[in-house]
Design a protein around this motif. Structure first.
Motif, PDB file in Angstrom:
ATOM      1  N   VAL A  71       4.137   4.197  -4.151  1.00  0.00           N
ATOM      2  CA  VAL A  71       5.240   4.115  -5.123  1.00  0.00           C
ATOM      3  C   VAL A  71       6.382   3.319  -4.493  1.00  0.00           C
ATOM      4  N   HIS A  72       6.637   2.130  -4.996  1.00  0.00           N
ATOM      5  CA  HIS A  72       7.618   1.216  -4.400  1.00  0.00           C
ATOM      6  C   HIS A  72       9.055   1.659  -4.641  1.00  0.00           C
ATOM      7  N   GLY A  73       9.982   0.933  -4.039  1.00  0.00           N
ATOM      8  CA  GLY A  73      11.399   1.209  -4.191  1.00  0.00           C
ATOM      9  C   GLY A  73      12.011   0.491  -5.381  1.00  0.00           C
ATOM     10  N   GLY A  74      13.301   0.688  -5.572  1.00  0.00           N
ATOM     11  CA  GLY A  74      14.003   0.064  -6.689  1.00  0.00           C
ATOM     12  C   GLY A  74      14.143  -1.432  -6.507  1.00  0.00           C
ATOM     13  N   GLY A  75      14.097  -2.176  -7.614  1.00  0.00           N
ATOM     14  CA  GLY A  75      14.211  -3.621  -7.558  1.00  0.00           C
ATOM     15  C   GLY A  75      13.112  -4.254  -6.748  1.00  0.00           C
ATOM     16  N   ASN A  76      11.889  -3.732  -6.890  1.00  0.00           N
ATOM     17  CA  ASN A  76      10.802  -4.162  -6.038  1.00  0.00           C
ATOM     18  C   ASN A  76       9.508  -4.208  -6.846  1.00  0.00           C
ATOM     19  N   THR A  77       8.403  -4.518  -6.178  1.00  0.00           N
ATOM     20  CA  THR A  77       7.087  -4.521  -6.816  1.00  0.00           C
ATOM     21  C   THR A  77       6.084  -3.902  -5.853  1.00  0.00           C
ATOM     22  N   ARG A  78       4.920  -3.585  -6.358  1.00  0.00           N
ATOM     23  CA  ARG A  78       3.884  -2.999  -5.498  1.00  0.00           C
ATOM     24  C   ARG A  78       3.439  -3.976  -4.415  1.00  0.00           C
ATOM     25  N   LEU A  79       3.416  -5.258  -4.727  1.00  0.00           N
ATOM     26  CA  LEU A  79       2.966  -6.251  -3.751  1.00  0.00           C
ATOM     27  C   LEU A  79       3.997  -6.467  -2.655  1.00  0.00           C
ATOM     28  N   LEU A  80       5.270  -6.555  -3.020  1.00  0.00           N
ATOM     29  CA  LEU A  80       6.322  -6.779  -2.035  1.00  0.00           C
ATOM     30  C   LEU A  80       6.477  -5.596  -1.087  1.00  0.00           C
ATOM     31  N   ASP A  81       6.304  -4.381  -1.585  1.00  0.00           N
ATOM     32  CA  ASP A  81       6.507  -3.202  -0.752  1.00  0.00           C
ATOM     33  C   ASP A  81       5.274  -2.801   0.047  1.00  0.00           C
ATOM     34  N   LEU A 118      12.984 -11.685 -13.594  1.00  0.00           N
ATOM     35  CA  LEU A 118      13.539 -10.331 -13.605  1.00  0.00           C
ATOM     36  C   LEU A 118      12.588  -9.356 -14.291  1.00  0.00           C
ATOM     37  N   GLY A 119      11.884  -9.828 -15.297  1.00  0.00           N
ATOM     38  CA  GLY A 119      10.979  -8.949 -16.028  1.00  0.00           C
ATOM     39  C   GLY A 119       9.781  -8.490 -15.235  1.00  0.00           C
ATOM     40  N   LEU A 120       9.555  -9.072 -14.049  1.00  0.00           N
ATOM     41  CA  LEU A 120       8.433  -8.676 -13.198  1.00  0.00           C
ATOM     42  C   LEU A 120       8.855  -7.723 -12.088  1.00  0.00           C
ATOM     43  N   VAL A 121      10.162  -7.434 -12.006  1.00  0.00           N
ATOM     44  CA  VAL A 121      10.696  -6.581 -10.949  1.00  0.00           C
ATOM     45  C   VAL A 121      10.724  -5.138 -11.423  1.00  0.00           C
ATOM     46  N   GLY A 122      10.173  -4.230 -10.629  1.00  0.00           N
ATOM     47  CA  GLY A 122      10.096  -2.832 -11.015  1.00  0.00           C
ATOM     48  C   GLY A 122      11.281  -2.011 -10.531  1.00  0.00           C
ATOM     49  N   GLY A 123      11.290  -0.743 -10.942  1.00  0.00           N
ATOM     50  CA  GLY A 123      12.336   0.181 -10.539  1.00  0.00           C
ATOM     51  C   GLY A 123      13.672  -0.095 -11.161  1.00  0.00           C
ATOM     52  N   MET A 124      13.672  -0.669 -12.362  1.00  0.00           N
ATOM     53  CA  MET A 124      14.920  -1.073 -13.010  1.00  0.00           C
ATOM     54  C   MET A 124      15.289  -0.211 -14.216  1.00  0.00           C
ATOM     55  N   THR A 125      14.419   0.689 -14.620  1.00  0.00           N
ATOM     56  CA  THR A 125      14.709   1.595 -15.729  1.00  0.00           C
ATOM     57  C   THR A 125      15.063   2.972 -15.174  1.00  0.00           C
ATOM     58  N   PRO A 126      15.584   3.893 -16.002  1.00  0.00           N
ATOM     59  CA  PRO A 126      15.943   5.217 -15.484  1.00  0.00           C
ATOM     60  C   PRO A 126      14.807   5.869 -14.697  1.00  0.00           C
ATOM     61  N   ILE A 127      15.168   6.588 -13.656  1.00  0.00           N
ATOM     62  CA  ILE A 127      14.185   7.188 -12.769  1.00  0.00           C
ATOM     63  C   ILE A 127      13.244   8.125 -13.522  1.00  0.00           C
ATOM     64  N   GLU A 128      13.761   8.815 -14.517  1.00  0.00           N
ATOM     65  CA  GLU A 128      12.914   9.708 -15.303  1.00  0.00           C
ATOM     66  C   GLU A 128      11.768   8.945 -15.964  1.00  0.00           C
ATOM     67  N   LEU A 161       1.129   1.100  -8.236  1.00  0.00           N
ATOM     68  CA  LEU A 161       1.634   0.668  -9.525  1.00  0.00           C
ATOM     69  C   LEU A 161       2.992  -0.001  -9.345  1.00  0.00           C
ATOM     70  N   THR A 162       3.370  -0.816 -10.320  1.00  0.00           N
ATOM     71  CA  THR A 162       4.745  -1.281 -10.448  1.00  0.00           C
ATOM     72  C   THR A 162       5.318  -0.587 -11.673  1.00  0.00           C
ATOM     73  N   ALA A 185       5.099 -14.687  -4.754  1.00  0.00           N
ATOM     74  CA  ALA A 185       5.444 -15.936  -5.431  1.00  0.00           C
ATOM     75  C   ALA A 185       4.212 -16.623  -6.002  1.00  0.00           C
ATOM     76  N   ARG A 186       3.097 -16.524  -5.284  1.00  0.00           N
ATOM     77  CA  ARG A 186       1.871 -17.177  -5.730  1.00  0.00           C
ATOM     78  C   ARG A 186       1.174 -16.417  -6.848  1.00  0.00           C
ATOM     79  N   ASN A 187       1.281 -15.093  -6.817  1.00  0.00           N
ATOM     80  CA  ASN A 187       0.547 -14.285  -7.785  1.00  0.00           C
ATOM     81  C   ASN A 187       1.393 -13.093  -8.218  1.00  0.00           C
ATOM     82  N   PRO A 188       2.451 -13.343  -9.005  1.00  0.00           N
ATOM     83  CA  PRO A 188       3.332 -12.261  -9.430  1.00  0.00           C
ATOM     84  C   PRO A 188       2.561 -11.163 -10.161  1.00  0.00           C
ATOM     85  N   ALA A 189       2.970  -9.938  -9.925  1.00  0.00           N
ATOM     86  CA  ALA A 189       2.410  -8.748 -10.567  1.00  0.00           C
ATOM     87  C   ALA A 189       1.052  -8.340 -10.020  1.00  0.00           C
ATOM     88  N   ALA A 190       0.569  -9.026  -8.984  1.00  0.00           N
ATOM     89  CA  ALA A 190      -0.726  -8.661  -8.409  1.00  0.00           C
ATOM     90  C   ALA A 190      -0.605  -7.380  -7.596  1.00  0.00           C
TER      91      ALA A 190
END
Length: 311
Positions: free
Chosen positions: A69-79, A109-119, A97-98, A41-46
């Protein structure tokens, strides 16, 4: 949030006590997911502490950099707010990476990873891995992933040339055979169809979260990934699973039947461990199993904790 048996506050795994090069910083390690949420929350995308030091050179003891490598709907910092500093403290060069950001999508929403096709995520992982190898001078990387990240990593290994660049692939809460999480949604759309309503799971989820469909047990993606076996020769697989997984249904979908794969269930070590899917990267038993998989010659049996559950 569902609960997990972990150590509260800033604590270190027993393996962290090993001597480290004095030139490298020593990072605090928190197994509290709420600390990661506050940091996000303090530093998104860090990047998490200990990760993405592009000047890091692997040691003789740990010659391969670790890519997280983080999970779906997640970020490198959260995981990875626990495992990134833990691995760095143990002498590894760590990178995270995110992947899978939705294009042209505003925050949050634009800062959350794992939202595009897995490929697409697998290709991003491949590009990131090439950058890590170039920066460190290493020949291979070890990958530690979570949830959907296991499928991203394996797709990269199996179809995008990653097998020649990956030594160990260590997965938390993987779903090699998919999951049944959309089963209730499928029943809902069947009822809607019976009533003459033009409703489908694909129409509902496809534009919002393509991977949500790809990870289902009967998807074309899972069929392709597991055709001939999901495990890729030459890569050493370790799967770390919790029987309390409410996202991977059934949790046994995390088993990988292959001669180059080893499966660990958290509760086989600590029957009282209540860790579920989201908090696997913040479980001290899982953390020790990751360290063991990265350095089998110095493996230690995980220690169970009676600390209050993380929530």
């Amino acid at each position: 949030m569902t609960v997990a048996v972990v150590c509260a506050g800033f604590v270190l795994s027993p393996a962290v006590a090993s001597a480290q090069p004095s030139a490298r910083p020593h990072y605090p390690v928190s197994y509290e997911y709420r600390d990661a949420a506050v940091a996000e929350a303090r530093n998104p995308a860090a990047a998490p502490l200990g990760a993405n030091d592009w000047a890091c050179k692997p040691s003789t003891l740990h010659a391969e950099p670790v890519v997280l490598v983080h999970g779906g709907g997640n970020t490198r910092l959260l995981d990875w707010s626990a495992l990134a500093p833990l691995l760095a403290n143990n002498g590894y060069c760590v990178f995270a990476l995110t992947y899978g950001l939705l294009p042209n999508t505003p925050a949050p929403l634009g800062l959350v990873g794992g939202m595009t096709p897995i490929e697409h995520g697998a290709q991003e992982l491949g590009d990131f891995t090439d950058r890590v190898l170039a920066a460190t001078g290493a020949d291979h990387v070890d990958i530690v992933d979570h949830s959907q990240g296991s499928l991203v990593s394996d797709y990269y290994a199996k179809f995008l040339g990653g097998a020649d660049k990956i030594d160990r692939l260590i997965s938390l809460g993987t779903l090699w055979h998919g999951t049944n999480t959309l089963e209730s949604a499928t029943l809902l759309t069947q009822r809607a169809t019976e009533q003459g309503l033009p409703l489908s799971v694909d129409a509902l989820m496809g534009p919002i979260c393509p991977p949500c469909l790809q990870i289902q047990h009967d998807s074309a993606f899972i069929a392709k990934l597991t055709s001939g076996g999901a495990a890729v020769p030459g890569v050493t697989y370790t799967d770390i699973i919790t029987s309390n997984d409410e996202f991977v249904i059934p949790y046994t979908s995390g088993y990988l039947p292959a001669p180059n794969a080893t499966d660990h269930v958290i509760q086989d070590y600590c029957p009282g461990d209540r860790t579920e899917h989201t908090l696997l990267p913040y479980d001290t038993v899982a953390a020790q199993l990751v360290l063991n998989a990265l350095d089998p010659s110095h493996a230690e049996r995980p220690t169970c904790t009676s600390s209050p559950p993380n929530s």
